[in-house]
Write an enzyme that holds these catalytic residues in place. Structure first.
Site, mmCIF file in Angstrom:
data_model
loop_
_atom_site.group_PDB
_atom_site.id
_atom_site.type_symbol
_atom_site.label_atom_id
_atom_site.label_comp_id
_atom_site.label_asym_id
_atom_site.label_seq_id
_atom_site.Cartn_x
_atom_site.Cartn_y
_atom_site.Cartn_z
ATOM 1 N N HIS A 1 0.673 -0.937 -0.148
ATOM 2 C CA HIS A 1 0.028 -0.293 0.138
ATOM 3 C C HIS A 1 0.829 1.329 0.571
ATOM 4 C CE1 HIS A 1 -3.029 -2.835 0.375
ATOM 5 N NE2 HIS A 1 -3.818 -2.395 -0.149
ATOM 6 N N ARG B 1 -10.367 3.894 -0.476
ATOM 7 C CA ARG B 1 -9.973 3.726 0.454
ATOM 8 C C ARG B 1 -10.306 4.336 1.610
ATOM 9 N NH1 ARG B 1 -5.995 2.244 -3.682
ATOM 10 N NH2 ARG B 1 -5.422 -0.170 -3.831
ATOM 11 N N ARG C 1 -15.360 1.778 -0.335
ATOM 12 C CA ARG C 1 -14.972 0.480 0.451
ATOM 13 C C ARG C 1 -14.884 0.614 1.496
ATOM 14 N NH1 ARG C 1 -9.465 -2.526 -1.143
ATOM 15 N NH2 ARG C 1 -8.536 -0.720 -0.049
ATOM 16 N N ASN D 1 -4.565 -7.060 -6.431
ATOM 17 C CA ASN D 1 -3.737 -6.535 -5.784
ATOM 18 C C ASN D 1 -3.679 -7.645 -5.511
ATOM 19 O OD1 ASN D 1 -3.505 -4.777 -7.416
ATOM 20 N ND2 ASN D 1 -3.939 -3.134 -5.878
ATOM 21 N N ASP D 2 -4.630 -8.231 -4.289
ATOM 22 C CA ASP D 2 -4.570 -9.290 -3.269
ATOM 23 C C ASP D 2 -4.907 -10.657 -4.163
ATOM 24 O OD1 ASP D 2 -4.082 -8.383 -0.580
ATOM 25 O OD2 ASP D 2 -6.063 -7.258 -0.511
ATOM 26 N N ARG E 1 2.682 -8.700 -1.195
ATOM 27 C CA ARG E 1 2.987 -8.348 -2.431
ATOM 28 C C ARG E 1 3.669 -6.983 -1.524
ATOM 29 N NH1 ARG E 1 -3.372 -6.089 -1.130
ATOM 30 N NH2 ARG E 1 -2.478 -3.721 -1.934
ATOM 31 N N CYS F 1 -10.121 -3.413 -9.878
ATOM 32 C CA CYS F 1 -10.397 -1.969 -9.130
ATOM 33 C C CYS F 1 -8.509 -2.129 -9.088
ATOM 34 C CB CYS F 1 -11.093 -1.622 -7.844
ATOM 35 S SG CYS F 1 -10.983 -2.908 -6.580
HETATM 36 C C1 PEP Z 1 -6.840 -4.581 -4.440
HETATM 37 O O1 PEP Z 1 -6.871 -5.540 -3.552
HETATM 38 O O2 PEP Z 1 -6.391 -5.323 -5.459
HETATM 39 C C2 PEP Z 1 -6.926 -3.769 -3.713
HETATM 40 C C3 PEP Z 1 -8.205 -2.697 -4.907
HETATM 41 O O3 PEP Z 1 -7.335 -3.384 -2.849
HETATM 42 P P1 PEP Z 1 -6.002 -2.580 -1.837
HETATM 43 O O4 PEP Z 1 -5.204 -3.248 -2.987
HETATM 44 O O5 PEP Z 1 -6.322 -1.797 -1.263
HETATM 45 O O6 PEP Z 1 -5.730 -4.150 -0.993
HETATM 46 MG MG MG Z 2 -7.211 -6.205 -2.271
#
Ligand code: PEP
Ligand code: MG
Length: 582
Positions: A191, A298, A334, A456-457, A467, A504
């Site tokens: 992040h 977020r 979210r 991302n997750d 990550r 997203c």
């Molecule tokens: C993701 O995980 O792709 C996402 C958009 O949420 P974050 O990056 O805040 O975990």
């Molecule tokens: Mg995420």
């Protein structure tokens, strides 16, 4: 001149004097000393030990008198750490044999001890780590240091170099003064990286140990496109980078002229381009880049940016300002995704061994009903001001989704009973970012109004790759065939059920990947505002058939590297003007 290679996480080139920060936010003005100064540096260290010891004596006396002997003993324990002969020898060795400055030696050694205690896992050991930090602070102050916030307040401008930055610290950086940053640790999907992109601060992470090679005040270049960091560049290199920066900036300005054009393929397929934001003030950047809504707000950054737990009113003010400024355009709020690498002002959970697999996100909200309800009340109230939608993060089981929806219903009923105006229906969606959610998606879909794929997750949890860990950064690829299969399955299922699906995750912000997603059937993409002009340009340059062919071919490869190489090279033929590197 020293050239280092790290992981590029936020595009742009920053050039300026280096501002070195140690772990605890103290400025370390120089990390190494000249051979002629080693003796005086050792003496400086010994004098600081004496001064710090006197200060701890005074603290012990005062606290014993006012708070009792048992409190005073804490400072005796600190003094024991400070005066430990093996610690002193270790520090003197780093100065004499490695030419470390006294501050840098203290910072390095105490950091190692604190981490060792923290890794032991028990809460008693975690407290020992805090003691170590306290002694370090007294030590650094005895060496003449001040916490960095003061330094920044004095108006220094430059490029930050530090071991690590948390997402919260990154969010609080003063964009006017911090031209860019580079860190020793950190991975591509953390992040910290995401916030840097949101703030449009050039950044490189995961450089490995390099701070000891810097001297305060040197010139440094952070190349956020290619992950390079250059210390003390020669004149030719400096000029080269200044020219590249200008070239990039003029290309970006040209792209931004597409702000008011629709994101539509040459054959007429429309794609909604929404923005990801962390703070209400980013709405301006969204509108300036032509976003047609916020696809991911977020909200946890309200916690990370403030010293206290935000009240319902603070949540409400933040959400309603975004909703109102977007004048009827969709805003996907979210709910809190705290935990893992995003901890608030006080940890909401005990220290965890595996925080990304722990009490994070919706799990943490469900475990803290008061916190969750406060946020939901604010969101429902703000929904009256425009087109607000609510999305739950990291949903893994149906039970979580149902419980979260139940809490939302109760909060809705409470507000109605209190006579507070709330809309009858607020669309509710979930993030798809855990493989379990994809495998069970046919069961989830009848219970939601929309889904958004968090690549991302999804990448992290599918590939078992942290990550934000630089050691496994090469494995962290959203175009890994396994991840692509999960994305495609999700999109196919959502479309078959007639449920809106967006992406997203950061994948949406890479134009070549965005075309792949369009080829899969995604019609809503949400990305950081700065990425939107490029993505829109790419969409307007191709036909849907080209995207579909790209997607079909990409699915035939067996490794992430092959998929990436194919997408990048094919993209270069489809949209050559965007594929130009620096
Ligand atoms: C993701 O995980 O792709 C996402 C958009 O949420 P974050 O990056 O805040 O975990
Ligand atoms: Mg995420």
């Amino acid at each position: 001149m020293l050239e280092l290679q790290g992981i590029a996480v936020s595009p742009g080139v920053a050039i300026g004097q280096v501002l070195i920060l140690d772990q605890e936010g103290y400025r370390i003005t120089r990390c190494q000393v000249a051979p002629a100064d080693l003796k005086s540096e050792s003496e400086r260290l010994l004098q600081a030990i004496e001064a710090a010891s006197v200060r701890l004596d005074v603290d012990r006396e005062i606290s014993s008198r006012t708070l009792g002997k048992h409190v005073g003993q804490i400072f005796s324990a600190h003094q024991q750490i400070l005066l430990d002969p093996s610690l002193q020898n270790e520090l003197l060795h780093l100065i004499r044999d490695e030419a470390y400055s006294a501050e840098y030696a203290v910072s390095t050694v105490f950091n190692r001890y604190a981490q060792a205690f923290r890794r032991m896992g028990s809460s008693i050991m975690a407290e020992r780590a805090l003691d170590i930090r306290d002694v370090e602070r007294v030590f650094l102050e005895a060496l003449g240091g001040h916490p960095t916030e003061d330094r920044f307040d004095k108006g220094e401008t430059g490029v930050l170099a530090c071991h690590d930055l948390t997402p919260g610290e990154t969010a609080r950086l003063d964009r006017e003064r911090v031209l860019g940053f580079c860190t020793e640790i950190g991975g591509p999907g953390g992040h910290t990286a995401i916030v840097a992109r949101g703030l449009e601060i050039p950044a490189v992470v995961g450089l490995g140990p390099f701070l000891y090679r810097l001297r305060g005040g040197s010139t440094i270049i952070v190349d956020g496109y290619r992950g390079r960091v250059i210390v003390n560049p020669d004149e030719q290199m400096r000029v080269q980078y200044l020219e590249r920066r200008e070239d990039r900036q003029s290309r970006a300005a040209k792209l931004e002229s597409n702000r008011d054009l629709p994101a539509v393929t040459r054959c007429g397929t429309e794609v909604s381009l929404l923005a990801n934001i962390e703070f209400p003030h980013e709405v301006k950047a969204c509108l300036a880049r032509g976003a047609t809504g916020v696809g991911l707000y977020r909200t946890e950054f309200l916690y990370l940016g403030s010293a206290n737990e935000p009240s319902e009113e603070e949540h409400y003010q933040a959400y309603s300002s975004v909703v109102k400024e977007l004048k009827g355009l969709p805003v996907v709020i979210r709910t809190l995704d705290l935990g893992a690498d995003k901890m608030g002002h006080k940890p909401l959970s005990e220290q965890e061994h595996n925080p990304f697999l722990g009490l994070r996100s919706i799990r943490l909200s469900l475990r803290n009903p008061a916190l969750f309800r406060t946020q939901l009340r604010a969101a429902l109230r703000a929904a009256c001001g425009g087109n607000l939608q609510i999305m739950f993060p990291m949903i893994t089981t149906l039970h979580e989704l149902r419980t979260a929806r139940m809490v939302l219903r109760q909060v809705h009923d409470d507000l109605c009973e209190e006579g507070i105006e709330v809309p009858n229906h607020v669309p509710v969606g979930m993030m798809v970012e855990v493989p379990a959610a994809v495998l069970m998606l046919d069961r989830f879909l009848p219970e939601v109004d929309f889904i958004s794929i968090g690549t991302n997750d999804l990448t992290q949890y599918t590939l078992a790759v942290d990550r934000s860990n630089e050691y496994v950064a090469d494995l962290y690829m959203a175009v890994d065939p396994a991840v692509l299969r999960l994305i495609k399955t999700s999109v196919d299922l959502a479309r078959a059920h007639g449920i809106d699906v967006s992406v997203c995750g950061e994948m949406s912000s890479t134009p070549a990947y965005a075309l792949l997603l369009v080829g899969f059937g995604v019609r809503t993409l949400s990305a950081p505002p700065s990425a939107l002009p490029g993505v829109k340009h790419a969409i307007r340059a191709v036909t849907l058939e080209q995207c579909q062919k790209l997607a079909a071919r990409a699915m035939e490869f067996e490794t992430a590297r092959e998929v990436d190489a194919y997408l990048m090279s094919h993209f270069a033929t489809l949209v050559p003007e965007l594929a130009l590197g620096v």
